[in-house]
Design a protein around this motif. Structure first.
Motif, PDB file in Angstrom:
ATOM      1  N   SER A 125      -3.545   4.566 -22.554  1.00 23.09           N
ATOM      2  CA  SER A 125      -3.417   4.625 -24.009  1.00 23.09           C
ATOM      3  C   SER A 125      -3.829   6.037 -24.418  1.00 23.09           C
ATOM      4  O   SER A 125      -4.955   6.460 -24.148  1.00 23.09           O
ATOM      5  CB  SER A 125      -4.332   3.588 -24.653  1.00 23.09           C
ATOM      6  N   ASP A 127      -4.465   7.228 -27.293  1.00 29.06           N
ATOM      7  CA  ASP A 127      -5.450   7.213 -28.391  1.00 29.06           C
ATOM      8  C   ASP A 127      -6.227   5.895 -28.364  1.00 29.06           C
ATOM      9  O   ASP A 127      -5.999   5.000 -29.191  1.00 29.06           O
ATOM     10  CB  ASP A 127      -4.749   7.410 -29.740  1.00 29.06           C
ATOM     11  N   HIS A 129      -9.105   4.802 -29.236  1.00 31.84           N
ATOM     12  CA  HIS A 129      -9.840   4.308 -30.420  1.00 31.84           C
ATOM     13  C   HIS A 129      -8.881   3.746 -31.458  1.00 31.84           C
ATOM     14  O   HIS A 129      -9.132   2.705 -32.076  1.00 31.84           O
ATOM     15  CB  HIS A 129     -10.707   5.423 -31.006  1.00 31.84           C
ATOM     16  N   ASN A 130      -7.761   4.438 -31.603  1.00 33.77           N
ATOM     17  CA  ASN A 130      -6.711   3.958 -32.498  1.00 33.77           C
ATOM     18  C   ASN A 130      -6.176   2.620 -31.999  1.00 33.77           C
ATOM     19  O   ASN A 130      -5.957   1.685 -32.781  1.00 33.77           O
ATOM     20  CB  ASN A 130      -5.579   4.994 -32.475  1.00 33.77           C
ATOM     21  N   ALA A 131      -5.986   2.539 -30.685  1.00 35.08           N
ATOM     22  CA  ALA A 131      -5.457   1.311 -30.065  1.00 35.08           C
ATOM     23  C   ALA A 131      -6.409   0.141 -30.340  1.00 35.08           C
ATOM     24  O   ALA A 131      -5.977  -0.960 -30.679  1.00 35.08           O
ATOM     25  CB  ALA A 131      -5.290   1.512 -28.565  1.00 35.08           C
ATOM     26  N   ARG A 132      -7.695   0.404 -30.210  1.00 31.63           N
ATOM     27  CA  ARG A 132      -8.700  -0.647 -30.434  1.00 31.63           C
ATOM     28  C   ARG A 132      -8.565  -1.231 -31.845  1.00 31.63           C
ATOM     29  O   ARG A 132      -8.522  -2.440 -32.038  1.00 31.63           O
ATOM     30  CB  ARG A 132     -10.098  -0.049 -30.219  1.00 31.63           C
ATOM     31  N   ILE A 133      -8.477  -0.320 -32.828  1.00 26.34           N
ATOM     32  CA  ILE A 133      -8.392  -0.793 -34.216  1.00 26.34           C
ATOM     33  C   ILE A 133      -7.084  -1.556 -34.443  1.00 26.34           C
ATOM     34  O   ILE A 133      -7.057  -2.591 -35.116  1.00 26.34           O
ATOM     35  CB  ILE A 133      -8.498   0.404 -35.203  1.00 26.34           C
ATOM     36  N   LYS A 134      -5.989  -1.041 -33.826  1.00 28.93           N
ATOM     37  CA  LYS A 134      -4.687  -1.715 -34.002  1.00 28.93           C
ATOM     38  C   LYS A 134      -4.744  -3.160 -33.484  1.00 28.93           C
ATOM     39  O   LYS A 134      -4.174  -4.060 -34.078  1.00 28.93           O
ATOM     40  CB  LYS A 134      -3.592  -0.960 -33.238  1.00 28.93           C
ATOM     41  N   GLU A 137      -6.773  -5.352 -35.848  1.00 28.70           N
ATOM     42  CA  GLU A 137      -6.026  -5.665 -37.082  1.00 28.70           C
ATOM     43  C   GLU A 137      -5.168  -6.921 -36.931  1.00 28.70           C
ATOM     44  O   GLU A 137      -4.824  -7.563 -37.901  1.00 28.70           O
ATOM     45  CB  GLU A 137      -5.071  -4.502 -37.420  1.00 28.70           C
ATOM     46  N   TRP A 207       1.900  -3.092 -29.235  1.00 35.95           N
ATOM     47  CA  TRP A 207       1.183  -2.595 -30.418  1.00 35.95           C
ATOM     48  C   TRP A 207       0.550  -1.227 -30.170  1.00 35.95           C
ATOM     49  O   TRP A 207       0.382  -0.446 -31.098  1.00 35.95           O
ATOM     50  CB  TRP A 207       0.046  -3.559 -30.805  1.00 35.95           C
ATOM     51  N   THR A 208       0.162  -0.959 -28.923  1.00 35.47           N
ATOM     52  CA  THR A 208      -0.658   0.233 -28.654  1.00 35.47           C
ATOM     53  C   THR A 208       0.062   1.335 -27.894  1.00 35.47           C
ATOM     54  O   THR A 208      -0.420   2.468 -27.843  1.00 35.47           O
ATOM     55  CB  THR A 208      -1.878  -0.160 -27.798  1.00 35.47           C
TER      56      THR A 208
END
Ligand code: HMG
Ligand code: NDP
Length: 430
Positions: A125, A127, A129-134, A137, A207-208
């Motif tokens: 991945s 990004d 941290h971005n993946a985690r939030i996605k 969500e 999603w990620t």
């Protein structure tokens, strides 16, 4: 067949043969005599058809004794506990510990619930941290996918509870690890949560933009902790020639040793697992899953330590407590299929997996009490070897009444050895 062919372990289609056909092949390979083959072919109280379907390539069964731990009072209820173990003195030790706290109420138990964790590994991945939030969500979507996998579990009050996402540093760079938290009720839950993780993984990748690999439960079931505690009065634990206070202090010191030293903690926890594994096995549950979970939990603070705690109460009593991951079920695996497991569950009288987990924790604590008391007082050999003497007598060839006679002599002399047993047997037989 040539002898070379007989010695080849490359046996295509072995799994398609009957147990008897497999046994014949094994007998030829290993040069087994008729008596050994007949022994293996006798499957005891397990239906050969069931055995052949429980695992693969079956040729026989391995019978382990089931003993009953007496004197257990758990949350005010008197219980008899079936324990399956090959080791002498394990069952006696639980009876002995329970006897010494019976009059003050026995064991009090609790649990954190029946939540299991499934992990989904995401790599590459860009990004994380971005993946985690996605992923976080999408909680509602994730819940829907998981619950759809197991409508029966949901109907029974279980199913998806939460999603957590961790970013971990690994030798291969950062990985995004999704944890599905699922209430598996009366099932251990491996199959249930693995199905959910496999179903969800492609969506996580989509999603990620990363790639998913592993989708499997974690045996570090730290959302499924079973707890037990008990108090022993000094009066109840006094040992021959030793005041109760000295016994208490010896047990606390033994715990402090285990808490500080992984060499000692491994043995200390092995003793606890003597009890835990025996009940897990007796009820047809997965012993490896429980052992992996307990040992991982013992190392959760970055240092492998004790699964129990021993302290002195303000009144001067000895207080013992245990907290262990305990992913056991009453449904699934061999629990429902194995007739001995079913009989043992009937003896226990438990009707929920949660209750079974708490009972097992209490047995682990009782087991630890007896081992530590023996170690802190007379030493383990006196009690353990006295019971083990019967095994040694049998190893020397004693049968029937000879077993007790030889064992008694070994204990009286304080030399529980096969050569001594053989000499004694010779004497008895004239
Ligand atoms: C062995 C005992 C119980 C003797 O203990 P004792 O005090 O000599 O026995 P007792 O004859 O006075 O009997 C006391 C009670 O023990 C039980 N008991 C007594 N004998 C039997 C028996 N044959 N079968 C069933 N239960 C028995 C029974 O409940 C009995 O009460 P009663 O029924 O008479 O009212 C004691 O010495 C003990 O608890 N030792 C600890 C044994 C142990 O921990 N074994 C595990 C194997 S060693 C190991 O693998 C782990 C270890 C030790 O390395 C862990 C560690 O290092 O921490
Ligand atoms: N790492 C590990 O520890 C692994 C262990 N295993 C093995 O997995 C097996 C255990 O899996 P597990 O998922 O427990 O078993 P099962 O899948 O056999 O049984 C669980 C299923 O039984 C149904 N069910 C019926 N009544 C209940 C109830 N009261 N509570 C909960 N579920 C109920 C549920 O739904 P439904 O009827 O819809 O299926 C549930 O999913 C063991 O044999 C273990 O050895 C497997 C892989 C890895």
């Amino acid at each position: 067949m040539t002898s070379n062919q007989l010695k080849s372990s490359r046996i295509s289609g072995f799994h398609k043969k009957s147990p008897q056909e497999r046994l014949d092949l094994v007998a030829a390979f290993a040069g087994l005599d008729e008596a050994t083959v007949a022994h293996l072919a006798n499957m005891g109280n397990l239906d050969p058809h069931l055995a052949d379907h429980l695992i693969e390539n079956v040729v026989g069964t391995m019978n382990i004794p089931v003993g009953i731990a007496t004197n257990m009072r758990i949350d005010g209820e008197d219980m008899l506990i079936p324990m399956a173990t090959e080791e002498s003195s394990v069952v006696a030790a639980v009876c002995n510990a329970a006897r010494q706290c019976y009059d003050v109420g026995g064991f009090v138990t609790s649990s954190s619930g029946t939540l299991m964790i499934a992990q989904i590994q995401l790599v590459d991945s860009p990004d994380p941290h971005n993946a985690r939030i996605k992923i976080l969500e999408r909680r509602d979507e994730i819940k829907a996918v998981c619950d759809e996998c197991d409508p029966i579990l949901v109907k029974l009050g279980g199913g998806f509870r939460d999603v957590e996402v961790r970013i971990i540093d690994t030798l291969g760079g950062p990985m995004v690890i999704t944890h599905l938290i699922v209430d598996t009720r009366d099932a251990m839950g491996a199959n249930a949560v693995n199905t959910m993780a496999e179903k969800l993984a492609p969506s996580i990748a989509a999603w990620t933009g990363g790639r998913t690999y592993l989708r499997i439960l974690s045996n570090l079931a730290d959302r499924r902790l079973a707890r037990a505690r008990a108090t022993w009065t000094c009066e109840a634990i006094a040992a021959s020639g030793m005041a109760g206070e000295a016994v208490r202090d010896g047990i606390v010191s033994a715990y402090q040793f285990a808490a500080a030293d992984p060499y000692r903690a491994a043995t200390h926890n092995k003793g606890i697992m003597n009890g835990i594994t025996a009940v897990v096995l007796a009820t047809g549950n997965d012993t490896r899953a429980i052992e992996a979970g307990c040992h991982a939990y013992a190392a959760k603070d970055g240092h492998y330590g004790s699964l129990t705690r021993w302290e002195v109460t303000p009144e001067g009593h000895l207080a013992g407590s245990i907290e262990v991951p305990m992913a056991v079920g009453l449904i699934g695996g061999a629990t429902k299929l194995h007739p001995t497991a079913r009989a043992n569950l009937k003896i226990l009288g438990v009707t929920t997996a949660d209750r079974l987990a708490r009972v097992i924790a209490a047995v682990g604590l009782a087991q630890n009490f007896s081992a530590l008391k023996a170690l802190a007082t007379t030493g383990i050999q006196k009690g353990h070897m006295a019971l083990h003497a019967q095994n040694i007598a049998m190893m020397a060839g004693a049968v029937g009444e000879e077993i007790d006679r030889v064992a008694r002599v070994l204990v009286e002399r304080g030399t529980v050895r096969v050569d001594v047993a053989e000499a004694e047997l010779k004497l008895i037989r004239g």
